[in-house]
Design a protein around this motif. Structure first.
Motif, PDB file in Angstrom:
ATOM      1  N   THR A  90      12.769  54.820 -69.926  1.00  0.00           N
ATOM      2  CA  THR A  90      12.751  55.728 -68.647  1.00  0.00           C
ATOM      3  C   THR A  90      12.604  55.009 -67.411  1.00  0.00           C
ATOM      4  O   THR A  90      13.302  55.423 -66.537  1.00  0.00           O
ATOM      5  CB  THR A  90      11.146  56.279 -69.077  1.00  0.00           C
ATOM      6  N   ILE A  91      12.488  53.618 -67.652  1.00  0.00           N
ATOM      7  CA  ILE A  91      12.497  52.968 -66.355  1.00  0.00           C
ATOM      8  C   ILE A  91      14.152  52.621 -65.763  1.00  0.00           C
ATOM      9  O   ILE A  91      14.482  53.060 -64.533  1.00  0.00           O
ATOM     10  CB  ILE A  91      11.910  51.567 -66.489  1.00  0.00           C
ATOM     11  N   VAL A  92      14.767  52.483 -66.951  1.00  0.00           N
ATOM     12  CA  VAL A  92      16.269  52.377 -66.609  1.00  0.00           C
ATOM     13  C   VAL A  92      16.724  53.827 -65.980  1.00  0.00           C
ATOM     14  O   VAL A  92      17.892  53.569 -65.024  1.00  0.00           O
ATOM     15  CB  VAL A  92      16.985  51.967 -68.007  1.00  0.00           C
ATOM     16  N   PHE A  93      16.681  54.552 -66.563  1.00  0.00           N
ATOM     17  CA  PHE A  93      16.988  55.981 -66.195  1.00  0.00           C
ATOM     18  C   PHE A  93      16.420  56.395 -64.614  1.00  0.00           C
ATOM     19  O   PHE A  93      17.262  56.781 -63.766  1.00  0.00           O
ATOM     20  CB  PHE A  93      16.625  57.121 -67.190  1.00  0.00           C
ATOM     21  N   SER A  94      15.198  55.733 -64.437  1.00  0.00           N
ATOM     22  CA  SER A  94      14.850  56.164 -63.271  1.00  0.00           C
ATOM     23  C   SER A  94      15.567  55.200 -62.248  1.00  0.00           C
ATOM     24  O   SER A  94      15.772  55.686 -61.016  1.00  0.00           O
ATOM     25  CB  SER A  94      13.342  55.525 -62.932  1.00  0.00           C
ATOM     26  N   LEU A  95      16.032  54.139 -62.607  1.00  0.00           N
ATOM     27  CA  LEU A  95      16.502  52.965 -61.583  1.00  0.00           C
ATOM     28  C   LEU A  95      18.215  53.716 -61.421  1.00  0.00           C
ATOM     29  O   LEU A  95      18.711  53.660 -60.257  1.00  0.00           O
ATOM     30  CB  LEU A  95      16.669  51.873 -62.041  1.00  0.00           C
ATOM     31  N   ILE A  96      18.808  54.413 -62.134  1.00  0.00           N
ATOM     32  CA  ILE A  96      20.046  54.951 -62.078  1.00  0.00           C
ATOM     33  C   ILE A  96      19.930  56.137 -61.242  1.00  0.00           C
ATOM     34  O   ILE A  96      20.300  56.276 -60.260  1.00  0.00           O
ATOM     35  CB  ILE A  96      20.402  55.557 -63.724  1.00  0.00           C
ATOM     36  N   VAL A  97      18.755  56.895 -61.457  1.00  0.00           N
ATOM     37  CA  VAL A  97      18.493  58.195 -60.373  1.00  0.00           C
ATOM     38  C   VAL A  97      18.209  57.514 -59.179  1.00  0.00           C
ATOM     39  O   VAL A  97      18.558  58.121 -57.988  1.00  0.00           O
ATOM     40  CB  VAL A  97      17.413  58.843 -60.767  1.00  0.00           C
ATOM     41  N   ALA A  98      17.634  56.615 -58.707  1.00  0.00           N
ATOM     42  CA  ALA A  98      17.012  55.794 -57.702  1.00  0.00           C
ATOM     43  C   ALA A  98      18.530  55.455 -56.820  1.00  0.00           C
ATOM     44  O   ALA A  98      18.871  55.381 -55.783  1.00  0.00           O
ATOM     45  CB  ALA A  98      16.401  54.575 -57.892  1.00  0.00           C
ATOM     46  N   ALA A  99      19.482  54.795 -57.690  1.00  0.00           N
ATOM     47  CA  ALA A  99      20.609  54.299 -57.083  1.00  0.00           C
ATOM     48  C   ALA A  99      21.492  55.343 -56.486  1.00  0.00           C
ATOM     49  O   ALA A  99      22.284  55.478 -55.421  1.00  0.00           O
ATOM     50  CB  ALA A  99      21.689  53.759 -58.074  1.00  0.00           C
ATOM     51  N   TRP A 100      21.486  56.586 -57.366  1.00  0.00           N
ATOM     52  CA  TRP A 100      22.188  57.927 -56.578  1.00  0.00           C
ATOM     53  C   TRP A 100      21.567  58.277 -55.659  1.00  0.00           C
ATOM     54  O   TRP A 100      22.082  58.747 -54.737  1.00  0.00           O
ATOM     55  CB  TRP A 100      22.120  58.781 -57.792  1.00  0.00           C
ATOM     56  N   THR A 101      20.099  58.400 -55.570  1.00  0.00           N
ATOM     57  CA  THR A 101      19.439  58.903 -54.434  1.00  0.00           C
ATOM     58  C   THR A 101      19.626  58.173 -53.205  1.00  0.00           C
ATOM     59  O   THR A 101      19.789  58.532 -52.101  1.00  0.00           O
ATOM     60  CB  THR A 101      17.881  58.878 -54.559  1.00  0.00           C
ATOM     61  N   SER A 111      13.751  50.933 -51.534  1.00  0.00           N
ATOM     62  CA  SER A 111      12.756  51.925 -51.480  1.00  0.00           C
ATOM     63  C   SER A 111      12.957  52.990 -52.394  1.00  0.00           C
ATOM     64  O   SER A 111      11.966  53.615 -52.983  1.00  0.00           O
ATOM     65  CB  SER A 111      13.136  52.774 -50.134  1.00  0.00           C
ATOM     66  N   SER A 112      14.180  53.317 -52.540  1.00  0.00           N
ATOM     67  CA  SER A 112      14.434  54.523 -53.511  1.00  0.00           C
ATOM     68  C   SER A 112      13.907  53.986 -55.053  1.00  0.00           C
ATOM     69  O   SER A 112      13.508  54.902 -55.837  1.00  0.00           O
ATOM     70  CB  SER A 112      15.873  54.722 -53.863  1.00  0.00           C
ATOM     71  N   ALA A 113      14.297  52.758 -55.690  1.00  0.00           N
ATOM     72  CA  ALA A 113      13.887  52.366 -56.934  1.00  0.00           C
ATOM     73  C   ALA A 113      12.313  52.355 -56.980  1.00  0.00           C
ATOM     74  O   ALA A 113      11.795  53.026 -57.879  1.00  0.00           O
ATOM     75  CB  ALA A 113      14.347  50.756 -57.087  1.00  0.00           C
ATOM     76  N   ILE A 114      11.584  51.658 -56.109  1.00  0.00           N
ATOM     77  CA  ILE A 114      10.176  51.968 -56.150  1.00  0.00           C
ATOM     78  C   ILE A 114       9.611  53.176 -55.918  1.00  0.00           C
ATOM     79  O   ILE A 114       8.565  53.479 -56.782  1.00  0.00           O
ATOM     80  CB  ILE A 114       9.573  51.007 -55.051  1.00  0.00           C
ATOM     81  N   GLY A 115      10.099  54.150 -54.990  1.00  0.00           N
ATOM     82  CA  GLY A 115       9.952  55.525 -55.043  1.00  0.00           C
ATOM     83  C   GLY A 115      10.104  56.438 -56.150  1.00  0.00           C
ATOM     84  O   GLY A 115       9.566  57.355 -56.290  1.00  0.00           O
ATOM     85  N   SER A 116      10.985  55.770 -57.198  1.00  0.00           N
ATOM     86  CA  SER A 116      11.434  56.688 -58.264  1.00  0.00           C
ATOM     87  C   SER A 116      10.696  56.436 -59.632  1.00  0.00           C
ATOM     88  O   SER A 116      10.723  56.951 -60.488  1.00  0.00           O
ATOM     89  CB  SER A 116      12.963  56.640 -58.552  1.00  0.00           C
ATOM     90  N   ILE A 117      10.632  54.997 -59.558  1.00  0.00           N
ATOM     91  CA  ILE A 117       9.734  54.521 -60.816  1.00  0.00           C
ATOM     92  C   ILE A 117       8.310  55.268 -61.270  1.00  0.00           C
ATOM     93  O   ILE A 117       7.624  55.408 -60.223  1.00  0.00           O
ATOM     94  CB  ILE A 117       9.638  52.983 -61.021  1.00  0.00           C
ATOM     95  N   PRO A 118       7.976  55.826 -62.508  1.00  0.00           N
ATOM     96  CA  PRO A 118       6.728  56.551 -62.535  1.00  0.00           C
ATOM     97  C   PRO A 118       5.686  55.797 -63.037  1.00  0.00           C
ATOM     98  O   PRO A 118       5.392  55.617 -63.639  1.00  0.00           O
ATOM     99  CB  PRO A 118       7.251  57.458 -63.635  1.00  0.00           C
ATOM    100  N   GLY A 119       5.284  55.118 -61.729  1.00  0.00           N
ATOM    101  CA  GLY A 119       4.014  54.356 -61.917  1.00  0.00           C
ATOM    102  C   GLY A 119       2.993  55.103 -60.956  1.00  0.00           C
ATOM    103  O   GLY A 119       3.186  56.289 -60.755  1.00  0.00           O
ATOM    104  N   GLY A 120       1.754  54.505 -60.782  1.00  0.00           N
ATOM    105  CA  GLY A 120       0.793  55.345 -60.059  1.00  0.00           C
ATOM    106  C   GLY A 120       1.385  55.218 -58.737  1.00  0.00           C
ATOM    107  O   GLY A 120       1.811  54.407 -58.149  1.00  0.00           O
ATOM    108  N   LEU A 121       0.985  56.306 -57.891  1.00  0.00           N
ATOM    109  CA  LEU A 121       1.334  56.305 -56.459  1.00  0.00           C
ATOM    110  C   LEU A 121       0.949  55.245 -55.612  1.00  0.00           C
ATOM    111  O   LEU A 121       1.721  54.694 -54.870  1.00  0.00           O
ATOM    112  CB  LEU A 121       0.827  57.772 -56.067  1.00  0.00           C
ATOM    113  N   SER A 122      -0.445  54.993 -55.534  1.00  0.00           N
ATOM    114  CA  SER A 122      -0.984  54.175 -54.759  1.00  0.00           C
ATOM    115  C   SER A 122      -0.610  52.864 -55.124  1.00  0.00           C
ATOM    116  O   SER A 122      -0.149  51.713 -54.537  1.00  0.00           O
ATOM    117  CB  SER A 122      -2.637  53.979 -55.068  1.00  0.00           C
ATOM    118  N   GLN A 123      -0.204  52.488 -56.683  1.00  0.00           N
ATOM    119  CA  GLN A 123       0.266  51.188 -57.043  1.00  0.00           C
ATOM    120  C   GLN A 123       1.481  50.962 -56.473  1.00  0.00           C
ATOM    121  O   GLN A 123       1.945  49.893 -56.143  1.00  0.00           O
ATOM    122  CB  GLN A 123       0.011  50.879 -58.630  1.00  0.00           C
TER     123      GLN A 123
END
Length: 375
Positions: A90-101, A111-123
Motif C-alpha cells: 500500500t505504501i509503495v502504491f501510494s508513492l507511485i500515485v504521489a509521483a504521478w500527482t 509534499s505529494s508523498a507525505i500527503g498520499s501515504i495513508p497515515g493519520g492526518l495529524s501525524q
C-alpha cells in the motif's frame, strides 16, 4: 456554551437527514458533513469539547475490544506476515500515485508523498514539518481529501457492494445494525441488568479501562483514548470474562461525537491554490481505495479471511472509522483493527526514517549519470 449548543443542533440535523436517506454510518457522516457545510457556507465557528471527543473514542474502543477472543488473537498472530505485505504494498502504491500527482500538479514530490501515504492526518502534517521541501499546507490538504474520500466511499462500498445485504442504522450490542427506539431501550435495560448483577466486576472493569487510557497516553500511543479501551476490553474477553455490551444509544452518541471531531479537524481552506490539486488528490485517493479492494480480493483467495474484512483492514482509513464500519457490516472487527493498527504503527515508527533517508539520497543524487552513476 452557545457555540457548543449550535454545534449540537446543526450536527443533530445532519445525523437525522443522513439516517432518513439511509446513508451508512449516518450518525458519523451526517454530523461531519453538517460541520463542513455550516462552517463553509454560513461562515460560523463551531466548537466541541475535547473531553467529549475522548469519551466517544473510549466508548467505541471498548465496544470493539469486546470482539477480541482467544480465537481471534490466534488468527491475528498467523496473519502478521500478510499485514506486513499489505502495509508495504500500500505504501509503495501510494508513492507511485504521489509521483504521478507531483508531476501533474507541479507540487514537490516530498509534499505529494507525505500527503498520499495513508497515515493519520495529524501525524503526517507533523512529519511534513521535519522534511525539507515538504509544504505543510499541501500535505494537510491532500490528507484531508484522502480522509474524506475514504470515509465516504469505503462504508458505501462495504454496505452496498460487498455486504450480503445492506445494513442500515447503527450497530448494536449483537453486532447487527439496529437504531430503533425499542432496540435502544432494550439494550439499555440489558446493559443496566448486566452491571447491577455484577457491581464489583463492573467497577473493576471501569478502573481497568481508565487505567488503560492513562497508560496509552503516557506511552504516547496513536489515538490512546481509542486504543486503551480496546486493549482493556480485549484482555477481559481473552481471559474468558464477559464484559457488558454498550447500549445502542451510547454507540450512536460516540459516532456523533467522532463525526463532529472529524469535521472540525478538516480545514479545506488551508491551501490557496487548491482547485488545481483537488481533482488529482481525489483521483489518487480513489486509486488507493481501488488498490485496497484488489488486494483484499487476492488476500481472501489465499487466506481464511473474507473480502469484506480484508478490504476494511487494508483500506487507507483510520482504525476508528474502519472499525466502526466493520461493526456496521458484521465483518471481523478484531482483524480489521489489527490490520489498521499494524499499518499505522509501521507508518509512525518506520516510514518517517525511510522517507528522510530516501529524500536525502534523492536530493544528493537527483539525476545520476547512467555511465558513471554520479550526479
Amino acid at each position: 456554551m452557545k457555540r457548543i449548543a449550535e454545534t449540537i443542533m446543526v450536527t443533530f440535523a445532519g445525523g437525522l437527514l443522513f439516517t432518513w436517506l439511509h446513508v451508512p454510518l449516518s450518525w458519523m457522516l451526517g454530523p461531519l458533513t453538517a460541520v463542513l457545510l455550516w462552517t463553509a457556507l454560513a461562515r460560523r465557528s463551531l466548537a466541541w469539547p475535547e473531553k467529549l471527543r475522548n469519551m466517544g473514542l473510549a466508548l467505541l474502543g471498548y465496544s470493539m475490544g469486546l470482539s477480541f477472543t482467544i480465537e481471534s488473537a490466534l488468527q491475528i498472530s498467523t496473519q502478521l506476515p500478510s499485514m506486513l505485505i499489505a502495509t508495504i504494498t500500500t505504501i509503495v502504491f501510494s508513492l507511485i500515485v504521489a509521483a504521478w500527482t507531483a508531476k501533474q500538479t507541479n507540487v514537490s514530490f516530498e509534499s505529494s508523498a507525505i500527503g498520499s501515504i495513508p497515515g493519520g492526518l495529524s501525524q503526517m502534517v507533523v512529519l511534513s514539518e521535519e522534511i525539507e521541501g515538504a509544504d505543510l499546507a499541501v500535505v494537510a490538504f491532500m490528507q484531508t481529501i484522502r480522509l474524506l474520500t475514504v470515509i465516504f466511499t469505503v462504508p458505501f462500498l462495504a454496505v452496498h457492494g460487498l455486504a450480503n445485504e445492506a445494513v442500515q442504522g447503527v450497530a448494536g450490542p449483537d453486532g447487527q445494525a439496529n437504531g430503533s427506539a425499542d432496540t435502544i431501550i432494550s439494550s439499555i435495560m440489558a446493559a443496566a441488568q448486566a452491571i447491577t448483577s455484577r457491581p464489583l466486576f463492573s467497577v473493576i472493569l471501569l478502573l481497568c479501562v481508565m487505567a488503560s487510557v492513562w497508560i496509552a497516553v503516557r506511552l504516547r500511543f496513536p489515538t490512546p483514548y481509542f486504543l486503551g479501551p480496546i486493549l482493556a476490553a480485549s484482555l477481559f474477553t481473552i481471559a474468558g470474562y464477559e464484559p457488558p455490551h454498550l447500549p445502542s444509544l451510547f454507540i450512536i452518541l460516540a459516532q456523533w461525537s467522532l463525526g463532529i471531531y472529524l469535521g472540525l479537524g478538516i480545514k479545506l481552506s488551508s491551501l490557496g491554490d487548491w482547485r488545481k490539486l483537488l481533482p488529482y488528490s481525489i483521483m489518487g485517493s480513489v486509486a488507493i481505495v481501488a488498490f485496497s479492494l484488489g488486494l483484499s480480493v487476492v488476500f481472501s483467495s489465499l487466506m481464511p479471511i473474507s473480502v469484506m474484512t480484508a478490504f476494511l483492514g487494508t483500506s487507507p482509513g483510520g482504525m476508528t472509522e474502519m472499525g466502526v464500519t466493520a461493526t456496521l457490516v458484521g465483518a471481523n472487527v478484531s482483524l480489521v483493527v489489527a490490520y489498521q493498527m499494524f499499518r499505522i504503527l509501521f507508518i509512525l515508527f518506520v516510514v518517517p526514517y525511510l522517507l528522510k533517508w530516501g529524500f536525502r539520497r534523492f536530493r544528493r543524487n537527483p539525476n545520476p549519470d547512467p555511465r558513471t552513476g554520479e550526479s
